[in-house]
Motif scaffolding. Structure first.
Motif, PDB file in Angstrom:
ATOM      1  N   ALA A  81      37.791  50.642  40.862  1.00 23.22           N
ATOM      2  CA  ALA A  81      38.618  49.455  41.106  1.00 23.22           C
ATOM      3  C   ALA A  81      39.400  49.046  39.861  1.00 23.22           C
ATOM      4  O   ALA A  81      40.372  48.295  39.951  1.00 23.22           O
ATOM      5  CB  ALA A  81      37.747  48.300  41.597  1.00 23.22           C
ATOM      6  N   LEU A  82      38.991  49.543  38.702  1.00 23.72           N
ATOM      7  CA  LEU A  82      39.721  49.240  37.466  1.00 23.72           C
ATOM      8  C   LEU A  82      41.009  50.048  37.361  1.00 23.72           C
ATOM      9  O   LEU A  82      41.771  49.886  36.414  1.00 23.72           O
ATOM     10  CB  LEU A  82      38.830  49.485  36.248  1.00 23.72           C
ATOM     11  CG  LEU A  82      37.594  48.598  36.179  1.00 23.72           C
ATOM     12  CD1 LEU A  82      36.686  49.043  35.043  1.00 23.72           C
ATOM     13  CD2 LEU A  82      37.986  47.140  36.029  1.00 23.72           C
ATOM     14  N   GLY A  83      41.259  50.883  38.341  1.00 25.46           N
ATOM     15  CA  GLY A  83      42.501  51.652  38.377  1.00 25.46           C
ATOM     16  C   GLY A  83      43.698  50.823  38.808  1.00 25.46           C
ATOM     17  O   GLY A  83      44.834  51.286  38.724  1.00 25.46           O
ATOM     18  N   THR A  84      43.456  49.602  39.250  1.00 28.61           N
ATOM     19  CA  THR A  84      44.551  48.723  39.641  1.00 28.61           C
ATOM     20  C   THR A  84      44.677  47.576  38.636  1.00 28.61           C
ATOM     21  O   THR A  84      43.687  47.171  38.007  1.00 28.61           O
ATOM     22  CB  THR A  84      44.321  48.104  41.037  1.00 28.61           C
ATOM     23  OG1 THR A  84      43.207  47.204  40.970  1.00 28.61           O
ATOM     24  CG2 THR A  84      44.056  49.184  42.080  1.00 28.61           C
ATOM     25  N   GLN A  85      45.871  47.064  38.508  1.00 23.42           N
ATOM     26  CA  GLN A  85      46.071  45.924  37.613  1.00 23.42           C
ATOM     27  C   GLN A  85      45.256  44.726  38.069  1.00 23.42           C
ATOM     28  O   GLN A  85      44.666  44.011  37.253  1.00 23.42           O
ATOM     29  CB  GLN A  85      47.561  45.549  37.528  1.00 23.42           C
ATOM     30  CG  GLN A  85      47.863  44.491  36.482  1.00 23.42           C
ATOM     31  CD  GLN A  85      47.526  44.965  35.077  1.00 23.42           C
ATOM     32  OE1 GLN A  85      47.968  46.029  34.655  1.00 23.42           O
ATOM     33  NE2 GLN A  85      46.733  44.194  34.351  1.00 23.42           N
ATOM     34  N   GLU A  86      45.185  44.531  39.382  1.00 22.57           N
ATOM     35  CA  GLU A  86      44.395  43.420  39.933  1.00 22.57           C
ATOM     36  C   GLU A  86      42.925  43.549  39.520  1.00 22.57           C
ATOM     37  O   GLU A  86      42.299  42.573  39.108  1.00 22.57           O
ATOM     38  CB  GLU A  86      44.525  43.402  41.448  1.00 22.57           C
ATOM     39  CG  GLU A  86      43.722  42.312  42.114  1.00 22.57           C
ATOM     40  CD  GLU A  86      43.813  42.365  43.639  1.00 22.57           C
ATOM     41  OE1 GLU A  86      43.516  41.332  44.242  1.00 22.57           O
ATOM     42  OE2 GLU A  86      44.155  43.425  44.199  1.00 22.57           O
ATOM     43  N   GLY A  87      42.376  44.751  39.603  1.00 23.09           N
ATOM     44  CA  GLY A  87      40.994  44.982  39.213  1.00 23.09           C
ATOM     45  C   GLY A  87      40.777  44.743  37.733  1.00 23.09           C
ATOM     46  O   GLY A  87      39.790  44.125  37.329  1.00 23.09           O
ATOM     47  N   ARG A  88      41.692  45.251  36.908  1.00 23.82           N
ATOM     48  CA  ARG A  88      41.565  45.044  35.458  1.00 23.82           C
ATOM     49  C   ARG A  88      41.649  43.567  35.101  1.00 23.82           C
ATOM     50  O   ARG A  88      40.880  43.075  34.279  1.00 23.82           O
ATOM     51  CB  ARG A  88      42.637  45.844  34.711  1.00 23.82           C
ATOM     52  CG  ARG A  88      42.400  47.347  34.799  1.00 23.82           C
ATOM     53  CD  ARG A  88      43.345  48.127  33.925  1.00 23.82           C
ATOM     54  NE  ARG A  88      44.741  48.015  34.304  1.00 23.82           N
ATOM     55  CZ  ARG A  88      45.367  48.780  35.194  1.00 23.82           C
ATOM     56  NH1 ARG A  88      44.676  49.718  35.852  1.00 23.82           N
ATOM     57  NH2 ARG A  88      46.641  48.616  35.443  1.00 23.82           N
ATOM     58  N   ASP A  89      42.563  42.849  35.738  1.00 19.11           N
ATOM     59  CA  ASP A  89      42.696  41.412  35.478  1.00 19.11           C
ATOM     60  C   ASP A  89      41.422  40.661  35.867  1.00 19.11           C
ATOM     61  O   ASP A  89      40.954  39.791  35.129  1.00 19.11           O
ATOM     62  CB  ASP A  89      43.893  40.832  36.235  1.00 19.11           C
ATOM     63  CG  ASP A  89      45.231  41.293  35.684  1.00 19.11           C
ATOM     64  OD1 ASP A  89      45.285  41.832  34.548  1.00 19.11           O
ATOM     65  OD2 ASP A  89      46.243  41.137  36.405  1.00 19.11           O
TER      66      ASP A  89
END
Length: 110
Positions: free
Chosen positions: A27-35
């Protein structure tokens, strides 16, 4: 199949054991996940239902333990997208070496 001593194999058992951690890391592969991870790491991890041992390994950035618990290295490395840990430090941890020794012995650099 014979196991390699002190080497966690990513087999079916490991895949099942590490599924939630791998899903969280993916899920950290998306900007939303990283945020979301950066805003509240613990809440983000809890959303994926990791067991206490896996959660501690992620929060401690214990790379060897994450792999031992069934983390797939390709997914676990996604954590470095939100953490300042250099990839060389992850390699050194996997080899059980200091970063300095790893760079010298494995990469041939002084």
């Amino acid at each position: 199949m014979d196991k390699i001593p002190e080497t966690p194999l990513f087999d079916r058992e490991g895949s099942l054991r590490g599924y939630k951690m791998n899903k969280m890391a993916m899920a950290l592969g998306t900007q939303e996940g990283r945020d979301a991870f950066l805003a509240d790491e613990e809440a983000f991890i809890d959303k994926f239902g990791l067991d206490a041992e896996s959660k501690k390994a992620v929060m401690d950035r214990d790379w060897q333990e994450m792999i031992r618990l069934g983390g797939n290295l390709f997914y676990v490395l996604k954590i470095t997208a939100v953490d300042p840990t250099p990839i060389i430090a992850v390699g050194a941890a996997q080899a059980g070496m200091s970063v300095e020794d790893f760079v010298r012995e494995r990469l041939g650099k002084e």
